[in-house]
Scaffold this active site. Structure first.
Site, PDB file in Angstrom:
ATOM      1  N   LYS A 364      45.042 102.813  28.952  1.00 55.68           N
ATOM      2  CA  LYS A 364      46.630 103.347  29.752  1.00 55.68           C
ATOM      3  C   LYS A 364      45.387 104.287  30.184  1.00 55.68           C
ATOM      4  O   LYS A 364      45.945 105.041  31.121  1.00 55.68           O
ATOM      5  CB  LYS A 364      47.216 104.545  28.772  1.00 55.68           C
ATOM      6  CG  LYS A 364      48.423 103.415  28.350  1.00 55.68           C
ATOM      7  CD  LYS A 364      49.373 102.114  29.129  1.00 55.68           C
ATOM      8  CE  LYS A 364      50.253 101.444  27.581  1.00 55.68           C
ATOM      9  NZ  LYS A 364      51.298 100.953  28.538  1.00 55.68           N
ATOM     10  N   GLU A 386      56.603 109.659  29.150  1.00 53.19           N
ATOM     11  CA  GLU A 386      56.864 109.375  27.810  1.00 53.19           C
ATOM     12  C   GLU A 386      55.934 108.293  26.704  1.00 53.19           C
ATOM     13  O   GLU A 386      54.349 107.572  28.137  1.00 53.19           O
ATOM     14  CB  GLU A 386      57.895 108.343  28.203  1.00 53.19           C
ATOM     15  CG  GLU A 386      57.671 106.127  28.718  1.00 53.19           C
ATOM     16  CD  GLU A 386      56.195 106.561  29.759  1.00 53.19           C
ATOM     17  OE1 GLU A 386      55.697 105.789  29.668  1.00 53.19           O
ATOM     18  OE2 GLU A 386      56.685 107.424  30.640  1.00 53.19           O
ATOM     19  N   SER A 659      43.881  94.840  25.125  1.00 56.53           N
ATOM     20  CA  SER A 659      44.864  96.472  26.236  1.00 56.53           C
ATOM     21  C   SER A 659      44.332  97.581  25.515  1.00 56.53           C
ATOM     22  O   SER A 659      44.154  98.846  25.153  1.00 56.53           O
ATOM     23  CB  SER A 659      46.208  96.165  26.417  1.00 56.53           C
ATOM     24  OG  SER A 659      46.599  95.475  25.111  1.00 56.53           O
TER      25      SER A 659
END
Length: 701
Positions: A364, A386, A659
């Site tokens: 991210k 969010e 991830s």
């Protein structure tokens, strides 16, 4: 007298009767008072990434007689639109086709896509009444009009904002249409003298049509074979009637045709990896309140400038290296690979792309850092975001602390409970965390609240969206900041003497980590791509987040973009469930929807049970604790390996995107495997679906 002569004569007589009820001047007054402007149908058809389907509503035809009992044309139009139709054609001729202008009005009220009034139009009155009843498009048949009349009606339609579909049947009529200035030309494969159909007629006649004319193939389409024949002959769109109204599942029939059109177009399109928004096939777009249009326009403009700015790119590269810790490692996983090899009966090599080793522990940060620099470039001071699993929230809070930006994070209350550690990290980094208590209290509700905030504070605030979903240009921007994952991995494999992986595997929620590792390989036909959704307790259980597996999701608009999503018969978003908060999302990014339709990526799902088993296997074979999201990809790796072996790939090399790391998930994992007692940790309401031994209900699969 030919059939066409009879139809025109009847239409003229019926129009005269309507003139006595509503004179032309009254019609003009009605049109003058209308607020809605017709849609630019020619542009919409020409710019489509597929072969647009104009789906027709007709009850009967002179050639086939009675076709279908259509009691509710509006409901049928909605089915067509849900299936992906680009426009709706409504037969309003009443004598032989059993239609009416009332059908046109009802369809206009039911759908937001263009509507065609298909009748035998030869008078000014018929053009005006088409506009008055909500049409965006009218049919003009060259065979029914002389040159003067054709040119006049084309000019009148244009003055009213209407697009004219000018229908032709032979080369002479095509030349007349071009000379009259037609911008949309249809070639009807039906011989109006004897009503026979010749699909090859289009190919013979369309060869020399001007490049700027929208070319529509008409009649004789019953399935993908005919659609592809027309597409190969250069059709920009197809109009389909009987083949749809007689289908048992009209929505499904349209969807099959639309998908076939996208597959055909995609094969001839630019490289997959260079496709940008606003649309990926029929998916994407901007379905937003007017208050956000300016902000998105500004974001798109600033991003394009930044892409071309070497100083921006240099700063992003520097921070990726010295702050994020890129490039992230590529780790061989031989013991985990042996488990897969034993399971599938073949020799498999596995490499892990370690986004879990990035600063903040997930992929991210790649996007958060890029967008953070865009915020500074725009001169804004406040950022909202969010988060589901909390990783995007942590990454955003981290970047805001680095760049001196005010930060507010919206997180569903259930997600906040099961990711309490990440909530604490965000607050430690100076972010305000707002726990959303409305709706189902998960990711989609957090996005809704963030969008409300953005509408209210759009002048000073940037919404740092964390996935490849949402309105354009977010799917493109987020993908571009994440594609570094695959770019690095491709180069790193060469150190092991590997030119390319045979398979690339990722989990998919909104889809940013998946598109990030796959983008580099999209145009390499040697590489098979696999993405795994959150199967929860299985598709039959109703507790899952499976959008792309047949029989689960359907096309709709959600949080600013068109894509596949989970919704009920009334169009309301249904509750989703996954043990991994980051995959617990009702929709998926539009590029993934497109890649699914054209068959470039194989989408499947992993259940909670499968993901948790893979979670433990990686821990115990490689000493790596993955995020629960990434565990879905690890679970899918065995399925991908089996698929590659079935294709004849020898000793397949599989690249898996890890991830994120699993620190945030230890409460959930500890409870699942019995390492933590229930009274030692909170019990999120959404966890469940397994017994004390972690067994999922197999009946739900």
């Amino acid at each position: 007298m030919t059939v066409l002569d009879e139809l025109v004569a009847g239409a003229v007589e019926d129009a005269r009767a309507r003139v006595r009820e509503i004179p032309l001047e009254k019609l003009k007054e009605q049109v003058g008072g209308m607020k809605r402007r017709p849609l630019d149908v020619a542009r919409l058809l020409k710019e489509s990434a597929g072969i647009p389907v104009i789906a027709e509503i007709k009850r009967a035809s002179p050639s086939k007689g009675y076709l279908a009992d259509i009691k509710d044309p509006a409901a049928l139009a909605r089915q067509y639109a849900n299936g992906g139709a680009a426009a709706i054609s409504v037969l309003t001729e009443g004598r032989r086709f059993l239609g009416s202008l009332d059908d046109l009005r009802k369809v206009r009220e039911a759908v937001g896509i263009p509507v065609l009034n298909k009748n035998f139009i030869v008078s000014d009155y018929q053009v005006w009444e088409s506009r008055a009843n909500g049409a965006d498009m009218i049919l003009l048949i060259v065979a029914a009009l002389d040159d003067t009349r054709l040119k006049h009606l084309l000019a009148l339609a244009e003055s009213l904002g209407l697009t004219a579909l000018v229908e032709t049947h032979d080369r002479e009529e095509i030349e007349r249409a071009i000379a009259a200035g037609a911008k949309v030309i249809g070639i009807n494969a039906r011989n109006l003298k004897d009503l026979s159909v010749d699909v090859d007629q289009y190919a013979r006649l369309a060869a020399n049509l001007p490049a700027d004319v929208v070319k529509v193939a008409e009649s004789g389409v019953f399935g993908t074979v005919e659609l592809e024949q027309y597409a190969r002959a250069g059709a920009d769109a197809v109009l389909i009637g009987e083949g749809l109204v007689t289908a048992q599942d009209q929505e499904g029939a349209v969807r099959v045709l639309v998908q076939a059109g996208h597959k055909f177009k995609a094969a001839e399109a630019l490289p997959f990896s260079t496709h940008d928004g606003p649309y990926f096939g029929p998916y994407g777009g901007r379905y937003i309140p007017e208050a956000l249009v300016g902000a998105l326009d500004e974001l798109e403009r600033v991003y394009k400038d930044a892409k071309a700015d070497s100083a921006f790119q240099a700063e992003l590269s520097r921070l990726n290296q010295v702050y994020v810790g890129r490039p992230s490692a590529l780790t061989p996983a031989p013991r985990f690979a042996k488990l897969i090899s034993d399971r599938v009966g073949g020799q498999v090599r596995v490499f892990l792309k370690r986004e879990d080793l990035n600063h903040t522990g997930a992929h991210k940060i790649n996007n958060a850092l890029g967008q953070g620099l865009l915020v500074k470039r725009m001169g804004k001071k406040r950022v909202i975001a969010e988060t589901g699993a909390g990783q995007h929230g942590v990454a955003t809070a981290t970047v805001c602390a680095l760049l001196g930006l005010e930060c507010r994070i919206y997180m569903g209350q259930i997600d906040a409970q099961r990711q309490a550690l990440n909530v604490a990290r965000m607050r430690m980094l100076g972010a305000e965390v707002v726990e959303v208590t409305t709706g189902t209290r998960i990711l989609k509700d957090a996005i809704n609240e963030a969008l409300r905030d953005w509408v209210t504070n759009v002048e000073t605030t940037h919404y740092l969206l964390g996935t490849v979903a949402g309105p354009h240009p977010f799917p493109t921007i987020v993908r571009d900041f994440q594609k570094i994952i695959g770019e690095e991995a491709s180069g790193q494999l060469s150190a092991y003497g590997i030119d390319h992986p045979d398979g690339v595997v990722a989990c998919v929620g909104g889809g940013s980590n998946a598109i990030g590792i796959m983008n580099t390989f999209l145009d390499d036909s040697r590489v098979s791509l696999y993405a795994y959704e959150a199967g929860g307790n299985g598709p039959k259980s109703g507790k899952h987040a499976i959008r792309l597996t047949p029989g689960t999701g359907q096309v709709g608009v959600f949080q600013g973009a068109k894509s596949y999503l989970l919704e009920d018969e009334q169009g309301q978003t249904v509750d989703t469930y996954s043990i991994s908060a980051g995959l617990d999302y009702a929709s998926v990014g539009p590029e993934h929807a497109w890649l699914r339709d054209i068959g470039r990526v194989k989408y499947d799902y992993a259940t909670d049970q499968e993901a948790m088993q893979a979670f433990r296997e990686l821990c115990r074979t490689e000493g790596i604790i993955p995020a629960l999201e990434s565990s879905h990809a690890l679970a899918g790796a065995s399925k991908a390996a089996a698929d590659l072996l079935s294709k004849g790939v020898k000793d397949p090399v599989i690249l898996i995107n890890i991830s994120g790391r699993g620190d945030k998930d230890m409460d959930t994992a500890g409870r699942w495997f019995g390492y933590l007692a229930e009274d030692e940790v909170g019990t999120p309401e959404s966890d469940g679906g397994h017994d004390q031994n972690g067994r999922v209900d197999e009946e739900a699969r």
